[in-house]
Design a protein around this motif. Sequence first.
Motif, PDB file in Angstrom:
ATOM      1  N   MET A  39       0.816  -1.212   0.000  1.00 16.18           N
ATOM      2  CA  MET A  39       0.000   0.000   0.000  1.00 16.18           C
ATOM      3  C   MET A  39       0.854   1.269   0.000  1.00 16.18           C
ATOM      4  O   MET A  39       0.523   2.263  -0.651  1.00 16.18           O
ATOM      5  N   PHE A  40       1.946   1.248   0.761  1.00 12.74           N
ATOM      6  CA  PHE A  40       2.797   2.448   0.858  1.00 12.74           C
ATOM      7  C   PHE A  40       4.152   2.203   0.207  1.00 12.74           C
ATOM      8  O   PHE A  40       5.178   2.682   0.698  1.00 12.74           O
ATOM      9  N   ALA A  41       4.179   1.461  -0.877  1.00 18.82           N
ATOM     10  CA  ALA A  41       5.430   1.145  -1.551  1.00 18.82           C
ATOM     11  C   ALA A  41       6.071   2.423  -2.095  1.00 18.82           C
ATOM     12  O   ALA A  41       5.464   3.145  -2.893  1.00 18.82           O
ATOM     13  N   PRO A  42       7.320   2.713  -1.703  1.00 21.85           N
ATOM     14  CA  PRO A  42       7.966   3.948  -2.161  1.00 21.85           C
ATOM     15  C   PRO A  42       8.634   3.805  -3.517  1.00 21.85           C
ATOM     16  O   PRO A  42       9.163   4.781  -4.058  1.00 21.85           O
ATOM     17  N   GLY A  43       8.644   2.624  -4.082  1.00 16.99           N
ATOM     18  CA  GLY A  43       9.404   2.382  -5.298  1.00 16.99           C
ATOM     19  C   GLY A  43      10.652   1.588  -4.989  1.00 16.99           C
ATOM     20  O   GLY A  43      10.940   1.266  -3.830  1.00 16.99           O
ATOM     21  N   LEU A  44      11.383   1.254  -6.009  1.00 16.27           N
ATOM     22  CA  LEU A  44      12.562   0.406  -5.839  1.00 16.27           C
ATOM     23  C   LEU A  44      13.544   1.031  -4.854  1.00 16.27           C
ATOM     24  O   LEU A  44      14.014   2.151  -5.052  1.00 16.27           O
ATOM     25  N   TYR A  48      15.723  -1.051   3.118  1.00 13.49           N
ATOM     26  CA  TYR A  48      15.319  -2.009   4.144  1.00 13.49           C
ATOM     27  C   TYR A  48      16.269  -3.209   4.190  1.00 13.49           C
ATOM     28  O   TYR A  48      16.585  -3.727   5.258  1.00 13.49           O
ATOM     29  N   TRP A  49      16.695  -3.632   3.024  1.00 13.46           N
ATOM     30  CA  TRP A  49      17.641  -4.753   2.981  1.00 13.46           C
ATOM     31  C   TRP A  49      18.959  -4.372   3.644  1.00 13.46           C
ATOM     32  O   TRP A  49      19.551  -5.173   4.376  1.00 13.46           O
ATOM     33  N   ARG A  50      19.424  -3.147   3.384  1.00  9.45           N
ATOM     34  CA  ARG A  50      20.680  -2.699   3.988  1.00  9.45           C
ATOM     35  C   ARG A  50      20.551  -2.593   5.505  1.00  9.45           C
ATOM     36  O   ARG A  50      21.490  -2.902   6.244  1.00  9.45           O
ATOM     37  N   ARG A  51      19.390  -2.158   5.969  1.00 14.01           N
ATOM     38  CA  ARG A  51      19.187  -2.073   7.419  1.00 14.01           C
ATOM     39  C   ARG A  51      19.246  -3.454   8.065  1.00 14.01           C
ATOM     40  O   ARG A  51      19.843  -3.632   9.130  1.00 14.01           O
ATOM     41  N   VAL A  52      18.601  -4.421   7.434  1.00 13.23           N
ATOM     42  CA  VAL A  52      18.589  -5.773   7.999  1.00 13.23           C
ATOM     43  C   VAL A  52      19.981  -6.387   7.974  1.00 13.23           C
ATOM     44  O   VAL A  52      20.456  -6.948   8.968  1.00 13.23           O
TER      45      VAL A  52
END
Length: 208
Positions: A39-44, A48-52
Amino acid sequence: MSSRSLDGIAVLLFVLLVLAPVALSLVYAALYGAGLVGMFAPGLSLLYWRRVIGAADTWTSLGLSLSVAGAVVILTAAIALPLSLTFRKRLQRGYLAYALTLPLAIPGTVAGLLGMQLLGGAGLVSRIGFHLGLTRGTADFPPLIQDSWAIGIVMTHVFLAVPFFVFLFAEIHASERIGPLCSLAAMLGASPSQSLRRVALPILLRRA
């Protein structure tokens, strides 16, 4: 309808009902993590992957998971293999076979709750230890649940895995004809311990 057609239908149903939902959920999770769906997808974005990946807790959790898995495999083999070799003939029928079958029917969630009830500070094992005079209360009972070494998790997984591997080792023993191979080794001059170490154990562990 031929058996081949029935096999084809069974495979198709397995793919549609089991494999396809899992594959779609994994694809959706990957796209969601990349910010492409939702619903709130900001685009590519790989934020988030880097944070994880950059979080220390991620690698700590991964290390704990690998440690638990390794401990479970080692303990399960160390317990199940002697049991299988000792009681192999009794596993075909009788009370022992039924007793070992019971843990196989326990779902993982139920086993986790059972582990908490048995191994927790106020659990059944702690209460038995108190009544036997081994501890003076729940505070003296060693922490086995939510402890840093994941002892309770390992014990619960071993409880579930040992019966399966007992039957697995017994089945391999029969299918690989380890008994006749050990008899042949004895005819060639091998002692019982040598037959066990050089014939039975390598075949069982390699096949398992």
